[in-house]
Design a protein around this motif. Structure first.
Motif, PDB file in Angstrom:
ATOM      1  N   LYS A 221       0.822  -1.214   0.000  1.00 12.89           N
ATOM      2  CA  LYS A 221       0.000   0.000   0.000  1.00 12.89           C
ATOM      3  C   LYS A 221       0.859   1.269   0.000  1.00 12.89           C
ATOM      4  O   LYS A 221       0.379   2.346  -0.339  1.00 12.89           O
ATOM      5  N   GLN A 222       2.122   1.129   0.388  1.00 14.97           N
ATOM      6  CA  GLN A 222       3.016   2.292   0.439  1.00 14.97           C
ATOM      7  C   GLN A 222       3.497   2.726  -0.946  1.00 14.97           C
ATOM      8  O   GLN A 222       4.080   3.794  -1.096  1.00 14.97           O
ATOM      9  N   ASN A 223       3.257   1.870  -1.974  1.00 14.71           N
ATOM     10  CA  ASN A 223       3.839   2.075  -3.303  1.00 14.71           C
ATOM     11  C   ASN A 223       5.360   2.034  -3.188  1.00 14.71           C
ATOM     12  O   ASN A 223       5.921   1.869  -2.100  1.00 14.71           O
ATOM     13  N   TRP A 224       6.031   2.172  -4.288  1.00 20.86           N
ATOM     14  CA  TRP A 224       7.491   2.092  -4.273  1.00 20.86           C
ATOM     15  C   TRP A 224       8.078   3.262  -5.055  1.00 20.86           C
ATOM     16  O   TRP A 224       7.888   3.361  -6.262  1.00 20.86           O
ATOM     17  N   ASN A 225       8.751   4.130  -4.317  1.00 18.70           N
ATOM     18  CA  ASN A 225       9.510   5.205  -4.939  1.00 18.70           C
ATOM     19  C   ASN A 225      10.958   5.079  -4.484  1.00 18.70           C
ATOM     20  O   ASN A 225      11.257   4.323  -3.555  1.00 18.70           O
ATOM     21  N   THR A 226      11.845   5.798  -5.096  1.00 16.67           N
ATOM     22  CA  THR A 226      13.242   5.692  -4.727  1.00 16.67           C
ATOM     23  C   THR A 226      13.475   6.201  -3.311  1.00 16.67           C
ATOM     24  O   THR A 226      12.820   7.138  -2.852  1.00 16.67           O
ATOM     25  N   LEU A 227      14.425   5.572  -2.641  1.00 15.15           N
ATOM     26  CA  LEU A 227      14.760   5.928  -1.269  1.00 15.15           C
ATOM     27  C   LEU A 227      15.352   7.333  -1.193  1.00 15.15           C
ATOM     28  O   LEU A 227      15.129   8.068  -0.230  1.00 15.15           O
ATOM     29  N   TYR A 228      16.110   7.713  -2.217  1.00 13.81           N
ATOM     30  CA  TYR A 228      16.750   9.030  -2.308  1.00 13.81           C
ATOM     31  C   TYR A 228      16.305   9.705  -3.616  1.00 13.81           C
ATOM     32  O   TYR A 228      15.690   9.057  -4.467  1.00 13.81           O
ATOM     33  N   PRO A 229      16.590  10.982  -3.785  1.00 15.25           N
ATOM     34  CA  PRO A 229      16.224  11.644  -5.049  1.00 15.25           C
ATOM     35  C   PRO A 229      16.760  10.862  -6.244  1.00 15.25           C
ATOM     36  O   PRO A 229      17.926  10.435  -6.253  1.00 15.25           O
ATOM     37  N   ILE A 230      15.927  10.665  -7.231  1.00 16.32           N
ATOM     38  CA  ILE A 230      16.272   9.782  -8.343  1.00 16.32           C
ATOM     39  C   ILE A 230      17.495  10.267  -9.105  1.00 16.32           C
ATOM     40  O   ILE A 230      18.236   9.471  -9.703  1.00 16.32           O
ATOM     41  N   SER A 231      17.769  11.554  -9.056  1.00 22.22           N
ATOM     42  CA  SER A 231      18.932  12.105  -9.762  1.00 22.22           C
ATOM     43  C   SER A 231      20.254  11.672  -9.146  1.00 22.22           C
ATOM     44  O   SER A 231      21.312  11.807  -9.763  1.00 22.22           O
ATOM     45  N   THR A 232      20.204  11.132  -7.926  1.00 21.85           N
ATOM     46  CA  THR A 232      21.438  10.727  -7.242  1.00 21.85           C
ATOM     47  C   THR A 232      21.865   9.299  -7.572  1.00 21.85           C
ATOM     48  O   THR A 232      22.913   8.853  -7.104  1.00 21.85           O
ATOM     49  N   TYR A 233      21.088   8.592  -8.362  1.00 24.86           N
ATOM     50  CA  TYR A 233      21.386   7.196  -8.679  1.00 24.86           C
ATOM     51  C   TYR A 233      22.332   7.136  -9.884  1.00 24.86           C
ATOM     52  O   TYR A 233      21.974   6.674 -10.972  1.00 24.86           O
ATOM     53  N   ILE A 234      23.548   7.605  -9.662  1.00 23.13           N
ATOM     54  CA  ILE A 234      24.490   7.770 -10.767  1.00 23.13           C
ATOM     55  C   ILE A 234      25.165   6.456 -11.162  1.00 23.13           C
ATOM     56  O   ILE A 234      25.866   6.407 -12.178  1.00 23.13           O
ATOM     57  N   GLN A 235      24.985   5.400 -10.405  1.00 24.94           N
ATOM     58  CA  GLN A 235      25.554   4.106 -10.766  1.00 24.94           C
ATOM     59  C   GLN A 235      24.624   3.315 -11.689  1.00 24.94           C
ATOM     60  O   GLN A 235      24.919   2.170 -12.028  1.00 24.94           O
ATOM     61  N   SER A 236      23.515   3.933 -12.094  1.00 23.95           N
ATOM     62  CA  SER A 236      22.516   3.238 -12.893  1.00 23.95           C
ATOM     63  C   SER A 236      22.215   4.011 -14.170  1.00 23.95           C
ATOM     64  O   SER A 236      22.534   5.195 -14.293  1.00 23.95           O
ATOM     65  N   THR A 237      21.578   3.329 -15.114  1.00 28.76           N
ATOM     66  CA  THR A 237      21.116   3.982 -16.331  1.00 28.76           C
ATOM     67  C   THR A 237      19.877   4.816 -16.018  1.00 28.76           C
ATOM     68  O   THR A 237      19.456   4.911 -14.858  1.00 28.76           O
ATOM     69  N   GLY A 238      19.252   5.377 -17.042  1.00 32.98           N
ATOM     70  CA  GLY A 238      18.077   6.216 -16.830  1.00 32.98           C
ATOM     71  C   GLY A 238      16.886   5.432 -16.313  1.00 32.98           C
ATOM     72  O   GLY A 238      16.911   4.193 -16.236  1.00 32.98           O
ATOM     73  N   ASP A 239      15.835   6.154 -15.979  1.00 31.92           N
ATOM     74  CA  ASP A 239      14.672   5.530 -15.350  1.00 31.92           C
ATOM     75  C   ASP A 239      13.821   4.744 -16.336  1.00 31.92           C
ATOM     76  O   ASP A 239      13.065   3.876 -15.931  1.00 31.92           O
TER      77      ASP A 239
END
Length: 550
Positions: A221-239
């Motif tokens: 019920k909480q849904n799932w969003n990123t733990l931190y601002p999505i722009s900080t996920y620099i070890q990953s490709t785009g969303d």
């Protein structure tokens, strides 16, 4: 002379009696064998070794970093068999053995006598506890050898408590072994944690109480969003990348993921979210608390596997934000759990080890976009084409019944019935497979030693071959190629991305340090056996990592 001899003997006895001789003391009661109060074995499903460091800067001090900073890490631990899949990995970690000996030759494997596909933990004699589904008809009976958890039970005359926990049934059942007090896994139909009558007659009251909390619903019920601002996920490709799979009913693999609406259709959706790992920690903590694990006179063993990381990897691939976020959340949950153990058991009184059942490849399209050779091995089409080739030569359809686990399983009953030349059929299979650009090697298992395959691969091929449950020809794909979907990822090969796994120990009896020498997955159970001063499992071929032990 006789009188003189008697006289001398009498004098000798008198002399002896006159001397004060110290009497032997009764043996003192033996002190307890030095052991930790609790061992916690953690298997993170599909955790590549480099995940320890890929997100290191963002890990908390109390999770993965704590294991590395306080414990002992074997930096060059590899799986020493093919194929690299979940059921074999969990079995091999806990038995110190390989499919050739322990018999678990895949998640599913072919009975070479009957041609029937067998699920690794299926058991028609067991019944489900906690649900009306068939998901509980499971047990470890297909595992041929003992586990380190079995050996602990034997060493303590079954006083040690052993419990296995995982969302996947095989992730809880196989590590816990044959003599476990319990194994628990997740049921998609009800959202409950369940077990089977192999272990008990009914679920314990504490698990019924936990199931009544409806934790899967609360998390989803909480849904799932990123733990931190999505722009900080620099070890990953785009969303939103074409390398990623998407959830059913969604338009794209993007955040936020509205799990609250998905849960209404299927509780199983929690498997492919970080909440699946959090839920697993909830059950692990409840087991420690209610079963009083680590609080008795003998060592207990909690074998817990985190399955959601595997579901996530399969759907999104190693370079997705979803995977990075999952590991950051797993790290946070791990930190909280270790702190709980510090309080409940006592820091320094328990031993924990962390490893993986296998790794995962990069998505092939991602690799080719970055100029690295890769591709999909189209196993379904290869099966059709191979059977067509054989039909022309041997005038029989479907001589090959499966290419699962990168192995050719023949229809042995058909071959015997029609008195076909099996050696000729094998040779034809090898010839066709070797003609393919996506195949590096195709090896007849009766001719491994004479094959032109590098020695390290030969050993892994032999170790992975169960005469009862494996195909007669092993297929080795080219690096970067795997059988599976064009999105997300898969595993199963010998390559480092699938076979290089973490192995970190921390706590009672463990030194701080590291080694870069080669260590095998099959060394894990012997290391824990040495730590506990118990016999190694009865099929173990590994050796203890002595430099990790105090």
């Amino acid at each position: 002379m006789k009188i003189k001899h008697t006289f001398l003997v009498t004098i000798a006895f008198a002399a002896l009696n006159s001397v004060s001789v110290a009497q032997p003391k009764k043996p003192a009661v033996s002190a307890a064998v030095p052991r930790p109060k609790l061992v916690v074995g953690i298997v993170v499903d599909q955790m590549r070794w480099d995940y320890l460091y890929r997100y290191y800067d963002r890990y908390s001090e109390g999770g993965f970093k704590r294991l590395l900073s306080q414990g002992f890490t074997c930096e060059n631990t590899n799986i020493d068999y093919i194929p690299t899949v979940t059921a074999i990995g969990h079995s091999s970690v806990y038995t110190g053995s390989v499919p050739a000996i322990h018999g678990i030759a895949g998640n599913d494997f072919i009975d070479q006598k009957t041609g029937r596909s067998i699920y690794c933990t299926e058991d028609s004699t067991a019944q489900t506890l906690g649900s009306t589904s068939d998901a509980g008809k499971m047990s470890p009976r297909n595992l041929k050898t003992s586990t380190v958890t079995d050996e602990l039970r034997l060493a303590t005359n079954f006083r040690s408590r052993v419990i296995g926990i995982a969302i996947k049934d095989r992730g809880g059942i196989l590590p816990a072994g044959h003599t476990a007090n319990a194994a628990y896994w997740f049921d998609d139909k009800t959202g409950n944690w369940i077990s089977s009558t192999y272990y008990m007659k009914q679920l314990p009251a504490w698990l019924d109480k936990l199931n009544a909390q409806r934790l899967p619903e609360k998390y989803l019920k909480q849904n799932w969003n990123t733990l931190y601002p999505i722009s900080t996920y620099i070890q990953s490709t785009g969303d939103n990348m074409r390398y990623e799979g998407k959830f059913s009913g969604t338009d794209a693999p993007v955040f936020p993921v509205l799990t609250s609406t998905m849960a209404k259709q299927d509780f199983g959706i929690i498997r492919t979210t970080p909440y699946g790992n959090t839920l697993t920690f909830d059950v692990a903590k409840a087991a420690v608390e209610n079963e009083k694990m680590g609080q008795g006179e003998v060592t207990d063993f909690l074998a817990v596997s985190f399955s959601s990381t595997d579901y996530m990897g399969h759907r999104f691939g190693p370079n997705a934000i979803e995977v990075e976020d999952t590991y950051l959340r797993l790290d946070r949950d791990l930190s909280a759990f270790l702190s709980y153990l510090d309080t409940k058991i006592g820091a320094g009184k328990y031993t924990v080890f962390l490893t993986a059942d296998h790794g995962a490849a990069h998505n092939p399209t991602f690799l080719t976009d970055n100029k690295i050779p890769a591709g999909i091995f189209p196993s379904s089409q290869v099966l059709k084409d191979l059977n067509a080739v054989l039909a022309k030569e041997f005038n029989e359809d479907k001589l090959v019944i499966s290419l699962s686990n990168y192995q050719v399983s023949l229809d042995n009953r058909l071959i015997a019935k029609n008195k076909l030349d099996e050696a000729a059929i094998r040779a034809a299979c090898v010839k066709y497979l070797r003609s393919r650009d996506d195949v590096a090697f195709a090896v007849d298992m009766d001719k491994v030693e004479e094959s032109t395959v590098p020695e390290p691969l030969k050993r892994r091929i032999i170790n992975g071959y169960s005469r009862e449950h494996s195909g007669v020809i092993q297929i080795v794909t080219q690096p970067g190629y795997f059988s599976g979907s064009p999105t997300g990822t898969n595993h199963g090969t010998w390559n480092p991305y699938d076979a290089h796994i973490p192995f970190v120990l921390m706590g009672w009896g463990i030194k701080h340090g590291s080694t870069a020498r080669p260590v095998n997955m099959t060394d894990i159970a012997p290391t824990i056996s040495a730590l506990l001063h118990i016999q190694t499992p009865n099929g173990a071929i590994g050796q203890p990592v002595n430099e990790a032990l105090k």
